[in-house]
Motif scaffolding. Structure first.
Motif, PDB file in Angstrom:
ATOM      1  N   SER A 125       0.853  -1.035  -0.388  1.00 32.31           N
ATOM      2  CA  SER A 125      -0.155   0.071   0.025  1.00 32.31           C
ATOM      3  C   SER A 125       1.225   1.222  -0.016  1.00 32.31           C
ATOM      4  O   SER A 125       1.893   1.393   1.207  1.00 32.31           O
ATOM      5  N   TYR A 126       0.824   2.443  -1.164  1.00 33.41           N
ATOM      6  CA  TYR A 126       1.605   2.959  -1.427  1.00 33.41           C
ATOM      7  C   TYR A 126       1.091   3.861   0.290  1.00 33.41           C
ATOM      8  O   TYR A 126       1.802   5.058   0.181  1.00 33.41           O
ATOM      9  N   VAL A 127       0.039   3.808   0.497  1.00 39.76           N
ATOM     10  CA  VAL A 127      -0.475   5.260   1.695  1.00 39.76           C
ATOM     11  C   VAL A 127      -0.023   4.572   3.053  1.00 39.76           C
ATOM     12  O   VAL A 127       0.376   5.234   3.439  1.00 39.76           O
ATOM     13  N   SER A 128       0.244   3.813   3.628  1.00 36.76           N
ATOM     14  CA  SER A 128       0.713   3.124   4.362  1.00 36.76           C
ATOM     15  C   SER A 128       2.259   3.855   4.765  1.00 36.76           C
ATOM     16  O   SER A 128       2.829   4.261   5.838  1.00 36.76           O
ATOM     17  N   ALA A 129       2.552   3.835   3.362  1.00 38.89           N
ATOM     18  CA  ALA A 129       4.201   4.628   3.702  1.00 38.89           C
ATOM     19  C   ALA A 129       3.509   5.854   4.406  1.00 38.89           C
ATOM     20  O   ALA A 129       4.373   6.787   5.187  1.00 38.89           O
ATOM     21  N   VAL A 130       2.513   6.523   4.294  1.00 38.22           N
ATOM     22  CA  VAL A 130       2.596   8.117   4.607  1.00 38.22           C
ATOM     23  C   VAL A 130       1.457   7.776   6.104  1.00 38.22           C
ATOM     24  O   VAL A 130       1.451   9.128   6.922  1.00 38.22           O
ATOM     25  N   ALA A 131       1.102   6.891   6.529  1.00 34.81           N
ATOM     26  CA  ALA A 131      -0.236   6.805   7.876  1.00 34.81           C
ATOM     27  C   ALA A 131       0.720   6.578   8.910  1.00 34.81           C
ATOM     28  O   ALA A 131       1.950   6.386   8.998  1.00 34.81           O
ATOM     29  N   ASP A 132       0.218   7.047   9.949  1.00 37.83           N
ATOM     30  CA  ASP A 132       0.621   6.823  11.350  1.00 37.83           C
ATOM     31  C   ASP A 132       0.443   5.679  11.355  1.00 37.83           C
ATOM     32  O   ASP A 132       0.959   5.100  12.265  1.00 37.83           O
ATOM     33  N   THR A 133      -0.803   5.045  11.438  1.00 37.79           N
ATOM     34  CA  THR A 133      -0.869   3.598  11.859  1.00 37.79           C
ATOM     35  C   THR A 133      -2.223   3.126  10.596  1.00 37.79           C
ATOM     36  O   THR A 133      -2.352   3.723   9.660  1.00 37.79           O
ATOM     37  N   VAL A 134      -2.180   1.637  10.877  1.00 30.81           N
ATOM     38  CA  VAL A 134      -2.697   0.796   9.548  1.00 30.81           C
ATOM     39  C   VAL A 134      -3.493  -0.143  10.432  1.00 30.81           C
ATOM     40  O   VAL A 134      -2.722  -1.052  10.718  1.00 30.81           O
ATOM     41  N   ILE A 135      -4.280  -0.123   9.828  1.00 29.32           N
ATOM     42  CA  ILE A 135      -5.541  -1.463  10.795  1.00 29.32           C
ATOM     43  C   ILE A 135      -6.354  -2.197  10.132  1.00 29.32           C
ATOM     44  O   ILE A 135      -6.742  -1.696   8.757  1.00 29.32           O
ATOM     45  N   CYS A 136      -5.923  -3.104   9.573  1.00 24.19           N
ATOM     46  CA  CYS A 136      -6.372  -4.178   8.639  1.00 24.19           C
ATOM     47  C   CYS A 136      -6.438  -6.082   9.761  1.00 24.19           C
ATOM     48  O   CYS A 136      -6.351  -6.246   9.779  1.00 24.19           O
ATOM     49  N   GLY A 137      -8.130  -5.892   8.249  1.00 25.43           N
ATOM     50  CA  GLY A 137      -8.477  -7.473   8.889  1.00 25.43           C
ATOM     51  C   GLY A 137      -9.715  -7.966  10.101  1.00 25.43           C
ATOM     52  O   GLY A 137     -10.151  -8.560  10.532  1.00 25.43           O
ATOM     53  N   ALA A 138      -9.772  -6.550  10.762  1.00 25.70           N
ATOM     54  CA  ALA A 138     -11.034  -6.259  11.908  1.00 25.70           C
ATOM     55  C   ALA A 138     -11.907  -6.032  11.268  1.00 25.70           C
ATOM     56  O   ALA A 138     -12.513  -5.833  12.137  1.00 25.70           O
TER      57      ALA A 138
END
Length: 158
Positions: A125-138
């Protein structure tokens, strides 16, 4: 772009909850992967969760990359954080990634499914590189987790 917000009061801190392409089809599109909850149901849960944390969720969705980028730019002066599910643009949009980096707001990326357990092209994910936190699979609950964490990030940034 669809736009809705809830709450009003001096303690309401505006947070943009932005959903990307095809998320308007939640509840209909591949419910075995994305769940049976509709986008309207998720947005209502976001407003309730946000209010419980002193936030006001400004929920928007678009299937158009430029509209998402415009919403991110607008958030720079109108919001204190961004919760974003970029959908398929996670894996393709350098422009959306650059917009999120430019606004200098806390960003929490959320995905309903665990993108790392899916097709190889979804693992990056390109966005993950600039996100403070990533939440996936919930599943839909990931949005509640994202908003609770956004509240923490906003308070830490003060």
């Amino acid at each position: 772009m669809p736009h809705s917000s809830g709450g009003s009061g001096p303690q309401d801190i505006p947070v943009l909850v932005l959903n990307g392409p095809n998320l308007n089809l939640l509840g209909l599109r591949e419910p075995d992967i994305y769940g049976k909850e509709t986008l309207a149901g998720i947005e209502e849960m976001c407003r309730e969760t946000a209010a419980a944390h002193g936030l006001r969720a400004d929920c928007r969705q678009s299937n158009h990359e430029g509209a998402l980028i415009d919403a991110v730019h607008e958030a720079r002066t109108g919001h204190r954080a961004i919760v974003i599910n970029p959908g398929g643009y996670s894996h393709t949009s350098v422009a959306l990634r650059d917009a999120l980096a430019a606004v200098e707001l806390p960003v929490v990326e959320v995905h309903l499914s665990n993108i790392h357990k899916r097709e190889a092209f979804r693992h990056h994910s390109y966005v993950s590189a600039v996100a403070d936190t990533v939440i996936c699979g919930a599943g839909a609950h990931g949005y509640a987790l994202a908003l609770a964490h956004a509240a923490t990030l906003v308070r830490e940034k003060r």
